[in-house]
Structures are given as structure tokens and as C-alpha cells.
Design a protein around this motif. Structure first.
Motif, PDB file in Angstrom:
ATOM      1  N   SER A 243      42.131  24.783  47.134  1.00 54.03           N
ATOM      2  CA  SER A 243      41.467  25.942  47.577  1.00 54.03           C
ATOM      3  C   SER A 243      40.878  26.742  46.261  1.00 54.03           C
ATOM      4  O   SER A 243      40.055  27.640  46.453  1.00 54.03           O
ATOM      5  N   ASP A 244      40.708  26.183  45.235  1.00 53.25           N
ATOM      6  CA  ASP A 244      39.961  26.464  43.957  1.00 53.25           C
ATOM      7  C   ASP A 244      38.760  25.887  43.343  1.00 53.25           C
ATOM      8  O   ASP A 244      38.871  24.462  43.478  1.00 53.25           O
ATOM      9  N   TRP A 245      37.998  26.498  42.868  1.00 52.46           N
ATOM     10  CA  TRP A 245      36.958  26.034  42.160  1.00 52.46           C
ATOM     11  C   TRP A 245      37.447  25.662  40.756  1.00 52.46           C
ATOM     12  O   TRP A 245      37.832  26.608  40.170  1.00 52.46           O
ATOM     13  N   LYS A 246      37.034  24.408  40.060  1.00 50.55           N
ATOM     14  CA  LYS A 246      37.170  24.136  38.951  1.00 50.55           C
ATOM     15  C   LYS A 246      36.219  23.633  38.074  1.00 50.55           C
ATOM     16  O   LYS A 246      35.167  22.991  38.782  1.00 50.55           O
ATOM     17  N   MET A 247      35.998  23.981  36.815  1.00 51.27           N
ATOM     18  CA  MET A 247      34.708  23.744  36.393  1.00 51.27           C
ATOM     19  C   MET A 247      35.031  22.221  35.332  1.00 51.27           C
ATOM     20  O   MET A 247      36.080  21.943  34.717  1.00 51.27           O
ATOM     21  N   LEU A 248      33.955  21.374  35.784  1.00 54.94           N
ATOM     22  CA  LEU A 248      34.058  20.261  35.263  1.00 54.94           C
ATOM     23  C   LEU A 248      33.500  19.880  33.999  1.00 54.94           C
ATOM     24  O   LEU A 248      33.667  19.145  33.190  1.00 54.94           O
ATOM     25  N   ALA A 249      32.370  20.664  33.782  1.00 55.55           N
ATOM     26  CA  ALA A 249      31.113  20.599  32.550  1.00 55.55           C
ATOM     27  C   ALA A 249      30.620  21.744  32.359  1.00 55.55           C
ATOM     28  O   ALA A 249      30.381  22.444  33.222  1.00 55.55           O
ATOM     29  N   LEU A 250      30.323  22.112  31.152  1.00 53.46           N
ATOM     30  CA  LEU A 250      29.481  23.227  30.797  1.00 53.46           C
ATOM     31  C   LEU A 250      28.513  22.624  29.361  1.00 53.46           C
ATOM     32  O   LEU A 250      29.132  22.040  28.696  1.00 53.46           O
ATOM     33  N   THR A 251      27.223  22.603  29.906  1.00 59.28           N
ATOM     34  CA  THR A 251      26.471  22.412  28.612  1.00 59.28           C
ATOM     35  C   THR A 251      25.348  23.405  28.492  1.00 59.28           C
ATOM     36  O   THR A 251      24.593  23.761  29.317  1.00 59.28           O
TER      37      THR A 251
END
Length: 150
Positions: free
Chosen positions: A130-138
Motif C-alpha cells: 500500500s506504499d510508494w517506494k522510491m527506486l531511483a533519484l537522478t
């Protein structure tokens, strides 16, 4: 005639429902992205740890690293994301994956002084349970005239 009218009404309702859901989900992800900037500025590693997938990657001007290193950098203040002024944003959904582009002016404390840099930041999120998870940040360095094409 009645069947055609009924079909048209069902189709319009489906389109409105689908568009409304996408728009609602896009807003949810965008709001989370904005909260991320706040948490980074406040060095709130507890909130960020909940947001970042343990295997996420972070691409900066000086290197690429994983979630534990990013959290360490934020907590120690070796990079302090003091303020991210967001000028423009775009969100696209791909199933349970969302990509966010933010054009920002970042004020950060790095190596002993404040630095102001224009970036387009690409963030990849995935819905996990039920949660959004960040996989990448550029971070991509850009001119201040850069625009995000929507």
C-alpha cells in the motif's frame, strides 16, 4: 438505440473514473515527491528511510550510491539539501510505477559552502503493497531555461 446510449454512458463513466484515478494517483505521488524535499531539508532520515527502497540508487554530480549511503550523507550533513525550489513538475504512470520529473533550483550546503544549482531531478517510484517506494533519484544539471515537456 437504448443499447447504444447505455454503452455510451458506461464508456463515459469508465473514462471519467479511469482519468480521475490516474489524476488522483499522480497527485499522490507528486505530493510524496514534495514531502521528500522537505524531509531532505530537515534531515529527517526516519521518514526518508520509509520512502526509499533499500536497493534504491541515487545519482549525483559526484557519484552514484545506494540508500544506506544517501541516508548517511543526509544525516551527517555532508550534503545538506537546504531548499529545493520546484519550478515545474510532471508525473507519468506505468502500471504500479510512477516517474516524476522536477525542475528545481537546489540550494545545498556542500564542502563547507552553499551552492545553488539548476537541476531536473528524475524520481522513480513503485507501489509496493500500500506504499510508494522510491527506486531511483537522478540529478541532471540543466540551464535555468530548461523545460519539462509534458
Amino acid at each position: 438505440m437504448k443499447k447504444a446510449t447505455l454503452f455510451l454512458l458506461v464508456l463515459i463513466s469508465f473514462i471519467n473514473f479511469t482519468y480521475g484515478q490516474s489524476s488522483q494517483t499522480e497527485n499522490e505521488v507528486l505530493e510524496l515527491s514534495m514531502l521528500k524535499w522537505k524531509w531532505m531539508a530537515e534531515k529527517d532520515v526516519n521518514q526518508l528511510e520509509k520512502l526509499f527502497d533499500p536497493q534504491a540508487k541515487f545519482v549525483h554530480m559526484s557519484g552514484t550510491w545506494t540508500t544506506p549511503r544517501e541516508l548517511e550523507i543526509i544525516e551527517s550533513g555532508s550534503i545538506w539539501y537546504k531548499n529545493a525550489e520546484v519550478h515545474d513538475s510532471a508525473v507519468e504512470l506505468f502500471g504500479n510505477t510512477a516517474v516524476v520529473w522536477n525542475r528545481i533550483t537546489l540550494t545545498a550546503f556542500v564542502r563547507g559552502s552553499d551552492v545553488v544549482t539548476e537541476f531536473t531531478v528524475t524520481e522513480v517510484y513503485q507501489k509496493q503493497d500500500s506504499d510508494w517506494k522510491m527506486l531511483a533519484l537522478t540529478f541532471s544539471s540543466v540551464r535555468d531555461t530548461h523545460q519539462i515537456e509534458k
